[in-house]
Design a protein around this motif. Structure first.
Motif, PDB file in Angstrom:
ATOM      1  N   UNK A  56      69.763  20.136  70.295  1.00 33.73           N
ATOM      2  CA  UNK A  56      68.511  20.291  71.027  1.00 33.73           C
ATOM      3  C   UNK A  56      68.164  21.769  71.222  1.00 33.73           C
ATOM      4  N   UNK A  57      69.136  22.552  71.634  1.00 35.37           N
ATOM      5  CA  UNK A  57      68.898  23.985  71.829  1.00 35.37           C
ATOM      6  C   UNK A  57      68.623  24.662  70.490  1.00 35.37           C
ATOM      7  N   UNK A  58      69.405  24.332  69.478  1.00 31.38           N
ATOM      8  CA  UNK A  58      69.207  24.942  68.158  1.00 31.38           C
ATOM      9  C   UNK A  58      67.818  24.616  67.607  1.00 31.38           C
ATOM     10  N   UNK A  59      67.391  23.371  67.775  1.00 31.83           N
ATOM     11  CA  UNK A  59      66.054  22.950  67.328  1.00 31.83           C
ATOM     12  C   UNK A  59      64.960  23.748  68.039  1.00 31.83           C
ATOM     13  N   UNK A  60      65.115  23.912  69.336  1.00 32.30           N
ATOM     14  CA  UNK A  60      64.100  24.625  70.121  1.00 32.30           C
ATOM     15  C   UNK A  60      64.007  26.084  69.700  1.00 32.30           C
ATOM     16  N   UNK A  61      65.157  26.714  69.549  1.00 34.65           N
ATOM     17  CA  UNK A  61      65.174  28.126  69.152  1.00 34.65           C
ATOM     18  C   UNK A  61      64.617  28.291  67.743  1.00 34.65           C
ATOM     19  N   UNK A  62      64.993  27.406  66.844  1.00 34.72           N
ATOM     20  CA  UNK A  62      64.537  27.513  65.455  1.00 34.72           C
ATOM     21  C   UNK A  62      63.033  27.273  65.326  1.00 34.72           C
ATOM     22  N   UNK A  63      62.538  26.248  66.016  1.00 28.25           N
ATOM     23  CA  UNK A  63      61.144  25.862  65.838  1.00 28.25           C
ATOM     24  C   UNK A  63      60.163  26.631  66.724  1.00 28.25           C
ATOM     25  N   UNK A 107      76.154  25.852  78.941  1.00 30.68           N
ATOM     26  CA  UNK A 107      76.955  26.342  77.814  1.00 30.68           C
ATOM     27  C   UNK A 107      76.100  26.724  76.617  1.00 30.68           C
ATOM     28  N   UNK A 108      75.088  25.910  76.302  1.00 29.33           N
ATOM     29  CA  UNK A 108      74.314  26.155  75.092  1.00 29.33           C
ATOM     30  C   UNK A 108      73.009  26.914  75.345  1.00 29.33           C
ATOM     31  N   UNK A 109      72.456  26.794  76.544  1.00 26.45           N
ATOM     32  CA  UNK A 109      71.212  27.512  76.824  1.00 26.45           C
ATOM     33  C   UNK A 109      71.449  28.992  77.082  1.00 26.45           C
ATOM     34  N   UNK A 110      72.524  29.321  77.779  1.00 29.08           N
ATOM     35  CA  UNK A 110      72.745  30.717  78.183  1.00 29.08           C
ATOM     36  C   UNK A 110      72.802  31.687  77.000  1.00 29.08           C
ATOM     37  N   UNK A 111      73.518  31.386  75.929  1.00 34.20           N
ATOM     38  CA  UNK A 111      73.531  32.335  74.804  1.00 34.20           C
ATOM     39  C   UNK A 111      72.144  32.547  74.202  1.00 34.20           C
ATOM     40  N   UNK A 112      71.345  31.477  74.123  1.00 41.73           N
ATOM     41  CA  UNK A 112      69.989  31.618  73.583  1.00 41.73           C
ATOM     42  C   UNK A 112      69.114  32.448  74.522  1.00 41.73           C
ATOM     43  N   UNK A 113      69.291  32.261  75.820  1.00 45.92           N
ATOM     44  CA  UNK A 113      68.518  33.029  76.801  1.00 45.92           C
ATOM     45  C   UNK A 113      68.916  34.498  76.800  1.00 45.92           C
ATOM     46  N   UNK A 114      70.182  34.745  76.572  1.00 45.47           N
ATOM     47  CA  UNK A 114      70.650  36.137  76.546  1.00 45.47           C
ATOM     48  C   UNK A 114      69.943  36.931  75.461  1.00 45.47           C
ATOM     49  N   UNK A 115      69.618  36.265  74.369  1.00 46.47           N
ATOM     50  CA  UNK A 115      68.879  36.920  73.282  1.00 46.47           C
ATOM     51  C   UNK A 115      67.484  37.346  73.729  1.00 46.47           C
ATOM     52  N   UNK A 116      66.954  36.654  74.745  1.00 43.26           N
ATOM     53  CA  UNK A 116      65.613  36.966  75.262  1.00 43.26           C
ATOM     54  C   UNK A 116      65.662  37.953  76.424  1.00 43.26           C
ATOM     55  N   UNK A 117      66.868  38.242  76.898  1.00 45.42           N
ATOM     56  CA  UNK A 117      67.017  39.210  77.975  1.00 45.42           C
ATOM     57  C   UNK A 117      66.990  38.637  79.375  1.00 45.42           C
ATOM     58  N   UNK A 118      66.664  37.351  79.501  1.00 44.06           N
ATOM     59  CA  UNK A 118      66.662  36.690  80.807  1.00 44.06           C
ATOM     60  C   UNK A 118      66.431  35.201  80.600  1.00 44.06           C
ATOM     61  N   UNK A 119      66.598  34.440  81.683  1.00 39.11           N
ATOM     62  CA  UNK A 119      66.360  33.008  81.591  1.00 39.11           C
ATOM     63  C   UNK A 119      66.585  32.318  82.923  1.00 39.11           C
ATOM     64  N   UNK A 120      66.184  31.063  82.961  1.00 39.24           N
ATOM     65  CA  UNK A 120      66.358  30.247  84.160  1.00 39.24           C
ATOM     66  C   UNK A 120      66.877  28.881  83.766  1.00 39.24           C
TER      67      UNK A 120
END
Length: 250
Positions: A56-63, A107-120
């Motif tokens: 789910x996270x990979x799909x969101x980041x990719x698309x 576990x899976x959202x945090x690494x993707x958010x780190x790439x954006x510099x922030x997240x919730x």
């Protein structure tokens, strides 16, 4: 200006109730949203399955190019059976969805958010996680775990500018609580719904979605590791049959 303009969000449990209301609200506020559920959403996903959450996270980041918000809302009640009427398999399934699900979101959202510099990251807990009397044993234990999880996760993400918070709903009219509302209406007792909180009513999914919107937005940029209660005041005291404001008692 839309409060979530430019943000990319995932909402689990999006097929109905709080999740559906949140998806609609986030989109109205400018977010690109991937709603996930077992059925009836953009992306079919079992929120307690590690492989599916990772996909789910990979799909969101990719698309969509990244991830800013993950609302881990999916959950199951498991009924109101006592400890002595449940077995370990009942507990395992409730904990898998309600507690392991939010863990996987972190576990899976945090690494993707780190790439954006922030997240919730937001998780749905419950007033049942605060004290007894609002849910079955396994459900209550799972939601208490969610409350602690967001605190631990926030400390483990120190310096990442990723906030982790929980929402603790009280009695909200959703598919999970439908039987309570249906039973009350069938008996002509709908006026008794929510009578134990100072507002003397149950809540609506949009009232939880509004809090999720605040936590997803930059307006809550200094709110972290908190469990925000949205229950009409129920948890402010031990439940009892409140008299209406201004009414005297003898």
């Amino acid at each position: 200006m839309a409060r979530l303009a430019g943000k990319i969000a995932i909402v689990t449990g999006a097929g109905s109730g709080i999740g559906k209301a949140t998806v609609e609200l986030f989109r109205r506020e400018g977010a690109t949203v991937v709603g996930a559920d077992l059925h009836g959403a953009d992306f079919e996903c079992d929120a307690g399955d590690e492989e599916q959450v990772a996909a789910l996270v990979a799909h969101t980041v990719r698309d969509h190019g990244g991830l800013d918000v993950f609302f881990a809302n999916a959950g199951i009640s498991g009924g109101f059976s006592s400890i002595f009427e449940q077995d370990a398999d009942d507990w395992a399934e409730i904990l898998r969805v309600n507690l392991i699900g939010p863990f996987l979101a972190v576990k899976y959202a945090a690494p993707a958010m780190k790439e954006r510099g922030k997240g919730s990251i937001i998780a749905t807990a419950s007033v049942a996680g605060l004290r007894s009397g609002a849910g079955g044993p396994a459900y209550s234990a799972s939601k208490a775990g969610v409350i602690n999880l967001v605190k631990v996760a926030a400390t483990q993400l120190v310096g990442a500018n990723i906030r982790v918070n929980a929402i603790c709903p009280g009695l909200i009219e959703t598919g999970m609580t439908e039987f309570i509302y249906d039973r009350a209406r069938a008996k002509g007792q709908q006026d008794l719904i929510g009578k134990l909180n100072p507002l003397k009513r149950g809540g609506a999914p949009i009232e939880i979605a509004n809090v999720a919107l605040f936590l997803a937005s930059d307006e809550s940029s200094y709110v972290n590791a908190q469990a925000i209660v949205v229950d009409g005041g129920l948890s402010a005291s031990h439940p009892f049959n409140h008299q209406s404001y201004g009414r005297t008692t003898t």
